[in-house]
Design a protein around this motif. Structure first.
Motif, short mmCIF file in Angstrom:
data_model
loop_
_atom_site.label_atom_id
_atom_site.label_comp_id
_atom_site.label_asym_id
_atom_site.label_seq_id
_atom_site.Cartn_x
_atom_site.Cartn_y
_atom_site.Cartn_z
N GLY A 1 -8.83 -32.02 -5.94
CA GLY A 1 -8.35 -32.57 -7.09
C GLY A 1 -9.58 -33.07 -7.85
N ASP A 2 -10.85 -33.39 -7.06
CA ASP A 2 -12.20 -33.69 -7.61
C ASP A 2 -12.90 -32.65 -8.21
OD1 ASP A 2 -11.75 -36.38 -6.58
OD2 ASP A 2 -12.95 -36.03 -5.05
N ALA A 3 -12.36 -31.11 -8.17
CA ALA A 3 -12.97 -30.17 -8.73
C ALA A 3 -13.04 -30.28 -10.17
CB ALA A 3 -12.47 -28.73 -8.37
N ASP A 4 -14.01 -29.93 -10.72
CA ASP A 4 -13.97 -29.99 -12.28
C ASP A 4 -13.28 -28.74 -12.84
OD1 ASP A 4 -14.58 -30.14 -14.86
OD2 ASP A 4 -16.73 -29.76 -14.89
N HIS A 5 -12.15 -29.04 -13.60
CA HIS A 5 -11.28 -28.07 -14.14
C HIS A 5 -11.19 -27.82 -15.62
CE1 HIS A 5 -9.91 -27.75 -9.92
NE2 HIS A 5 -8.99 -29.00 -10.04
N ARG B 1 -10.05 -14.68 -18.02
CA ARG B 1 -10.84 -14.19 -16.89
C ARG B 1 -12.04 -15.20 -16.54
NH1 ARG B 1 -11.46 -8.07 -15.18
NH2 ARG B 1 -13.22 -8.74 -14.41
N GLU B 2 -12.59 -15.73 -17.85
CA GLU B 2 -13.78 -16.71 -17.77
C GLU B 2 -13.31 -18.08 -16.92
OE1 GLU B 2 -16.45 -19.17 -20.94
OE2 GLU B 2 -15.88 -17.02 -21.50
N ARG B 3 -12.23 -18.38 -17.26
CA ARG B 3 -11.56 -19.71 -16.61
C ARG B 3 -11.30 -19.57 -15.19
NH1 ARG B 3 -6.32 -20.44 -20.35
NH2 ARG B 3 -6.23 -22.37 -19.14
N ILE B 4 -10.87 -18.38 -14.64
CA ILE B 4 -10.47 -18.11 -13.50
C ILE B 4 -12.04 -18.09 -12.68
CG2 ILE B 4 -10.00 -16.73 -11.69
CD1 ILE B 4 -7.47 -15.82 -13.44
N GLU B 5 -12.89 -17.64 -13.18
CA GLU B 5 -14.21 -17.41 -12.47
C GLU B 5 -14.86 -19.01 -12.34
OE1 GLU B 5 -17.43 -14.82 -13.73
OE2 GLU B 5 -16.00 -12.99 -13.92
N ALA B 6 -14.65 -19.75 -13.46
CA ALA B 6 -15.20 -21.02 -13.70
C ALA B 6 -14.68 -22.03 -12.55
CB ALA B 6 -15.00 -21.75 -14.83
N ALA C 1 -13.18 -20.87 -9.70
CA ALA C 1 -13.63 -20.33 -8.42
C ALA C 1 -15.05 -20.61 -7.87
CB ALA C 1 -13.45 -18.53 -8.41
N ILE C 2 -15.86 -20.78 -8.79
CA ILE C 2 -17.39 -21.02 -8.60
C ILE C 2 -17.38 -22.46 -8.28
CG2 ILE C 2 -19.54 -21.34 -10.07
CD1 ILE C 2 -19.03 -18.87 -11.43
N ASP C 3 -16.59 -23.40 -9.22
CA ASP C 3 -16.59 -24.72 -8.91
C ASP C 3 -16.09 -25.17 -7.56
OD1 ASP C 3 -16.95 -27.53 -9.92
OD2 ASP C 3 -15.13 -27.69 -9.55
N LEU C 4 -14.92 -24.63 -7.27
CA LEU C 4 -14.44 -24.77 -5.61
C LEU C 4 -15.44 -24.26 -4.67
CD1 LEU C 4 -10.78 -23.54 -6.47
CD2 LEU C 4 -11.33 -25.86 -5.94
N ARG C 5 -16.04 -23.28 -4.82
CA ARG C 5 -17.11 -22.82 -3.96
C ARG C 5 -18.09 -23.67 -3.63
NH1 ARG C 5 -21.67 -19.45 -4.04
NH2 ARG C 5 -21.96 -18.24 -2.15
N ALA D 1 -20.34 -27.32 -0.02
CA ALA D 1 -21.31 -28.75 0.18
C ALA D 1 -20.71 -29.62 1.33
CB ALA D 1 -21.26 -29.51 -1.24
N HIS D 2 -19.52 -29.39 1.54
CA HIS D 2 -18.78 -30.01 2.83
C HIS D 2 -18.34 -28.95 3.76
CE1 HIS D 2 -19.19 -33.83 0.60
NE2 HIS D 2 -18.76 -33.10 -0.41
N PRO D 3 -19.15 -28.37 4.59
CA PRO D 3 -18.70 -27.23 5.37
C PRO D 3 -17.70 -27.56 6.60
CG PRO D 3 -21.15 -27.65 5.90
CD PRO D 3 -20.85 -28.43 4.58
N GLY D 4 -17.54 -29.07 6.96
CA GLY D 4 -16.78 -29.34 7.84
C GLY D 4 -15.32 -29.45 7.33
#
Length: 223
Positions: A72-76, A87-92, A94-98, A103-106
């Motif tokens: 929910g905190d991801a920038d959508h 396609r640009e929207r999906i890439e954005a 996917a990149i933001d979620l990654r 950043a929080h591997p645990g």
């Protein structure tokens, strides 16, 4: 009278769900999945374990809520912008979620440990289906494509963080690639000739370039 040596009890410690989730995230970052016990979370926020149980019945419930919070905190913003190409929207997204989850591997390591059926995860799926139907896919194809995209994105992230055995923040992408390269360059060419020849490419499996390469191949197939 108050017994000698004992003061009056202080005000009860106020607690919120966000405080619990922030503590769980900090413990996951510090010590990995094993570190975020209910007792550890309680100690982190300065309350008794029973106070945590008031909000969450067990650790699994904390993990589900934490994954929901991260999603929910991801920038959508770009993802929700109907004026952008699909396609640009999906890439954005996917990149933001990654970026957010790596950043929080645990926490990211727990993504595949249970069903992702919370309201925020469901909302992402709903938006993806709507976007893909708008791009011309039939509803069934849009639903299947949504599942494919979610599996790719979350599976890639889970494998990426699993590549590091030590808890705590991941090293930089360049450092991780270099470490993998040194390992893969030890593959005996006489036994595994193709893997040995591809050692430098295999070292980049945890890179942004590889992540986007795979995502774009999937989007090519969907389109």
């Amino acid at each position: 009278m108050t017994p000698a040596g004992r003061g009056r009890p202080g005000p009860r410690r106020a607690l919120t769900e966000d405080e619990i989730l922030d503590a769980a995230l900090a413990l996951l970052d510090e010590a990995g999945p094993a570190g975020a016990s209910i007792r550890g979370i309680a100690a982190k926020v300065g309350v008794a374990p029973n106070a945590v149980y008031t909000y969450f019945p067990d650790k699994a419930a904390v993990v589900r809520a934490l994954v929901e919070k991260l999603l929910g905190d991801a920038d959508h913003g770009v993802f929700a912008d109907r004026d952008r190409p699909w396609r640009e929207r999906i890439e954005a997204l996917a990149i933001d979620l990654r970026e957010r989850l790596v950043a929080h591997p645990g926490a990211a390591a727990l993504l595949m440990s249970g069903p992702m059926d919370g309201p925020r995860a469901t909302a992402i799926g709903e938006q993806l289906q709507e976007l893909l139907i708008g791009a011309g896919l039939a509803p069934t194809a849009a639903a299947r494509s949504t599942y494919l995209l979610i599996v790719y994105v979350l599976g890639s992230i889970a494998l990426e963080v699993a590549d590091e055995s030590e808890p705590g923040p991941l090293p930089s992408e360049a450092a991780r690639i270099d470490s993998r390269r040194r390992v893969f360059e030890q593959i005996p060419a006489e036994v595994f000739p193709r893997s040995a020849a591809a050692a430098r490419t295999m070292a980049t499996y945890v890179s942004t370039d590889q992540y986007l390469w795979g995502l774009r191949r999937i989007l090519d197939g969907i389109s």
